[in-house]
Design an enzyme around this catalytic site. Structure first.
Site, PDB file in Angstrom:
ATOM      1  N   ASP A 127      28.591  37.623  42.472  1.00  0.00           N
ATOM      2  CA  ASP A 127      27.774  38.606  43.197  1.00  0.00           C
ATOM      3  C   ASP A 127      27.724  39.947  42.452  1.00  0.00           C
ATOM      4  O   ASP A 127      26.665  40.574  42.361  1.00  0.00           O
ATOM      5  CB  ASP A 127      28.322  38.790  44.620  1.00  0.00           C
ATOM      6  N   HIS A 158      30.645  35.760  50.699  1.00  0.00           N
ATOM      7  CA  HIS A 158      29.821  35.159  49.647  1.00  0.00           C
ATOM      8  C   HIS A 158      28.811  34.185  50.247  1.00  0.00           C
ATOM      9  O   HIS A 158      28.916  32.983  50.083  1.00  0.00           O
ATOM     10  CB  HIS A 158      30.703  34.454  48.614  1.00  0.00           C
TER      11      HIS A 158
HETATM   12  P1  NAD Z   1      29.544  19.692  40.457  1.00  0.00           P
HETATM   13  O1  NAD Z   1      29.163  18.612  41.402  1.00  0.00           O
HETATM   14  O2  NAD Z   1      28.817  19.783  39.166  1.00  0.00           O
HETATM   15  O3  NAD Z   1      31.090  19.594  40.115  1.00  0.00           O
HETATM   16  C1  NAD Z   1      32.052  19.440  41.103  1.00  0.00           C
HETATM   17  C2  NAD Z   1      33.204  18.668  40.496  1.00  0.00           C
HETATM   18  O4  NAD Z   1      34.200  18.533  41.509  1.00  0.00           O
HETATM   19  C3  NAD Z   1      32.841  17.241  40.038  1.00  0.00           C
HETATM   20  O5  NAD Z   1      33.227  17.043  38.704  1.00  0.00           O
HETATM   21  C4  NAD Z   1      33.616  16.343  40.981  1.00  0.00           C
HETATM   22  O6  NAD Z   1      34.044  15.128  40.383  1.00  0.00           O
HETATM   23  C5  NAD Z   1      34.786  17.257  41.313  1.00  0.00           C
HETATM   24  N1  NAD Z   1      35.506  16.853  42.503  1.00  0.00           N
HETATM   25  C6  NAD Z   1      35.040  16.361  43.684  1.00  0.00           C
HETATM   26  N2  NAD Z   1      36.058  16.090  44.504  1.00  0.00           N
HETATM   27  C7  NAD Z   1      37.187  16.431  43.865  1.00  0.00           C
HETATM   28  C8  NAD Z   1      38.559  16.382  44.189  1.00  0.00           C
HETATM   29  N3  NAD Z   1      38.992  15.927  45.365  1.00  0.00           N
HETATM   30  N4  NAD Z   1      39.443  16.810  43.267  1.00  0.00           N
HETATM   31  C9  NAD Z   1      39.036  17.286  42.068  1.00  0.00           C
HETATM   32  N5  NAD Z   1      37.742  17.333  41.696  1.00  0.00           N
HETATM   33  C10 NAD Z   1      36.838  16.914  42.590  1.00  0.00           C
HETATM   34  O7  NAD Z   1      29.426  21.073  41.252  1.00  0.00           O
HETATM   35  P2  NAD Z   1      29.429  22.557  40.643  1.00  0.00           P
HETATM   36  O8  NAD Z   1      28.053  22.966  40.361  1.00  0.00           O
HETATM   37  O9  NAD Z   1      30.453  22.628  39.588  1.00  0.00           O
HETATM   38  O10 NAD Z   1      29.905  23.406  41.925  1.00  0.00           O
HETATM   39  C11 NAD Z   1      31.187  23.263  42.431  1.00  0.00           C
HETATM   40  C12 NAD Z   1      31.388  24.126  43.687  1.00  0.00           C
HETATM   41  O11 NAD Z   1      31.321  25.519  43.354  1.00  0.00           O
HETATM   42  C13 NAD Z   1      30.328  23.919  44.755  1.00  0.00           C
HETATM   43  O12 NAD Z   1      30.933  23.882  46.019  1.00  0.00           O
HETATM   44  C14 NAD Z   1      29.439  25.143  44.630  1.00  0.00           C
HETATM   45  O13 NAD Z   1      28.754  25.444  45.817  1.00  0.00           O
HETATM   46  C15 NAD Z   1      30.458  26.181  44.283  1.00  0.00           C
HETATM   47  N6  NAD Z   1      29.934  27.412  43.675  1.00  0.00           N
HETATM   48  C16 NAD Z   1      30.532  28.574  44.020  1.00  0.00           C
HETATM   49  C17 NAD Z   1      30.101  29.766  43.463  1.00  0.00           C
HETATM   50  C18 NAD Z   1      30.762  31.064  43.840  1.00  0.00           C
HETATM   51  O14 NAD Z   1      30.194  32.131  43.565  1.00  0.00           O
HETATM   52  N7  NAD Z   1      31.950  31.064  44.377  1.00  0.00           N
HETATM   53  C19 NAD Z   1      29.054  29.760  42.526  1.00  0.00           C
HETATM   54  C20 NAD Z   1      28.486  28.554  42.183  1.00  0.00           C
HETATM   55  C21 NAD Z   1      28.933  27.367  42.776  1.00  0.00           C
HETATM   56  C1  LMR Z   2      25.899  31.061  44.040  1.00  0.00           C
HETATM   57  O1  LMR Z   2      25.982  32.168  44.566  1.00  0.00           O
HETATM   58  O2  LMR Z   2      25.141  30.841  43.075  1.00  0.00           O
HETATM   59  C2  LMR Z   2      26.793  29.943  44.526  1.00  0.00           C
HETATM   60  O3  LMR Z   2      27.433  30.287  45.715  1.00  0.00           O
HETATM   61  C3  LMR Z   2      26.115  28.617  44.601  1.00  0.00           C
HETATM   62  C4  LMR Z   2      25.070  28.545  45.668  1.00  0.00           C
HETATM   63  O4  LMR Z   2      25.120  27.594  46.462  1.00  0.00           O
HETATM   64  O5  LMR Z   2      24.173  29.385  45.711  1.00  0.00           O
END
Ligand code: NAD
Ligand code: LMR
Length: 342
Positions: free
Chosen positions: A175, A202
């Site tokens: 953010d 967030h």
């Molecule tokens: P993705 O699907 O590409 O990757 C997720 C990974 O988690 C996969 O490799 C999967 O195998 C693994 N996984 C699933 N269950 C698991 C477990 N029990 N133990 C270990 N690994 C496990 O998704 P992504 O794009 O990498 O996003 C991941 C998360 O981050 C999502 O929930 C997304 O919304 C979040 N996110 C948060 C922010 C933030 O600002 N905080 C920003 C972007 C994404």
């Molecule tokens: C973001 O802010 O990009 C992450 O929280 C992923 C989303 O779901 O938007």
């Protein structure tokens, strides 16, 4: 069965990198849980490139040993190991910092809260193991919905009797990253030195950018220009979800943001003065919410201090008033869910 030790040895870093690790200031072990995912892989790369990291442990339910083998050929200090699905304890044991990007990302039309049902149990189960084998770790939660997953981890740690609020962080750095990028796009200033605090949570309206606190903030015209900027920061995640068209959400910018967060944490552990916005247990609005993102001073203990907020403008106060009830609901939902699903 293929011995776990052998698996780990097979992805050890080359001798040249091990030489550098001996010169590192401290023994910094970082574990990434969800390391094979869209965020996990570039985040693991950035951790491998961080010279402060001496050991990097990668865990996922799939592919982590492969990702680790690949990264382990980079000649930087971090000795890199991949752990199979059944060896979460091995991955986390002794870790000083645990970063958790495991879980489902959004598809177009979804809110972050729509991820609750799939991600709450993933985060709870990972947290149980961290509480058992690395109870003193500093934990950065990336998995959405952050407003609920962070309270879930806190409850798991409380139940295990090892909760330390100074060591649990929701990573909201994306953010502030977006706020700096979008504001500098308007003002023409250097995005790397543009600094906008973003408070609250967030997700949508819980994201509250304090444009007035940026030195360049007065270059934004009150009214339509400011409203558009605030809206873009609050809903920047949707832009990426829409553009990726069903293939996920922000990954590369998030990996960058998590690397910035971790670098701040590492500097704090080394005694350097660092302040970053992050979602932590906070006294700021204790009567309404237990967790709140705001500028937090890092130190050897993790959270060193949570300063009072600066004076908000009338617009920012309105945004905060809209944030708090939603944030309170998200936090309560996480706490109630763990109570029912321990
Ligand atoms: P993705 O699907 O590409 O990757 C997720 C990974 O988690 C996969 O490799 C999967 O195998 C693994 N996984 C699933 N269950 C698991 C477990 N029990 N133990 C270990 N690994 C496990 O998704 P992504 O794009 O990498 O996003 C991941 C998360 O981050 C999502 O929930 C997304 O919304 C979040 N996110 C948060 C922010 C933030 O600002 N905080 C920003 C972007 C994404
Ligand atoms: C973001 O802010 O990009 C992450 O929280 C992923 C989303 O779901 O938007």
């Amino acid at each position: 069965m293929f011995a776990r030790a052998a698996l780990r040895n097979s992805v050890r870093a080359p001798a040249s990198a091990r030489y550098f690790s001996q010169t590192a200031a401290a023994n910094r072990k970082v574990a990434v849980l969800g390391a094979s995912g869209g965020i996990g892989q570039p985040l693991s790369l950035l951790m491998k490139l961080n010279p402060k990291v001496t050991e990097l442990r990668l865990y996922d339910i799939r592919l982590a040993p492969g990702v680790a083998a690949d990264l382990s050929h980079i000649n930087t200090p971090a000795v890199t190991s991949g752990y199979a699905k059944d060896d979460l304890e091995g991955a986390v044991d002794g870790a000083e910092i645990v970063l958790i990007p495991a879980g489902m990302p959004r598809k177009p039309g979804m809110t972050r809260d729509d991820l609750f049902n799939s991600n709450a149990s993933i985060v709870r189960d990972l947290a149980k193991t961290v509480a058992k084998v690395a109870p003193k770790a500093y934990i950065g939660i990336i998995s959405n919905p952050v407003n609920s997953t962070v309270p879930i981890v806190a409850e798991v740690f409380k139940k295990a009797g090892v909760y330390d609020p100074k060591r649990l962080f929701g990573v909201t750095t994306l953010d502030t990253t977006r706020a700096a990028t979008f504001l500098s796009g308007i003002t023409g200033t250097d995005p790397q030195t543009t600094n906008v605090p973003v408070i609250g949570g967030h997700s949508g309206v819980t994201i509250v950018p304090l444009i007035s606190q940026a030195p360049q903030g007065d270059k934004v015209q009150a009214g339509e220009q400011l409203d558009k900027l605030v809206h873009r920061i609050q809903f920047g995640g949707d832009e990426v979800v829409k553009a990726k068209d069903g293939a996920g959400s922000a990954t590369l910018s998030m990996a960058y943001a998590a690397a910035v967060f971790t670098e701040g944490l590492l500097k704090g552990l080394d005694g350097e003065a660092v302040t970053q916005c992050t979602f932590v247990e906070s006294p700021l609005f204790k009567d309404q919410v237990d967790f709140f993102a705001s500028p937090v001073e890092f130190g050897p203990e993790g959270v060193k201090n949570i300063p009072a907020l600066p004076k908000l403008t009338a617009e920012e106060q309105k945004l905060l008033d809209a944030c708090l009830p939603d944030l309170a609901k998200n936090i309560k939902k996480g706490v109630a869910w763990v109570a029912e699903n321990p």
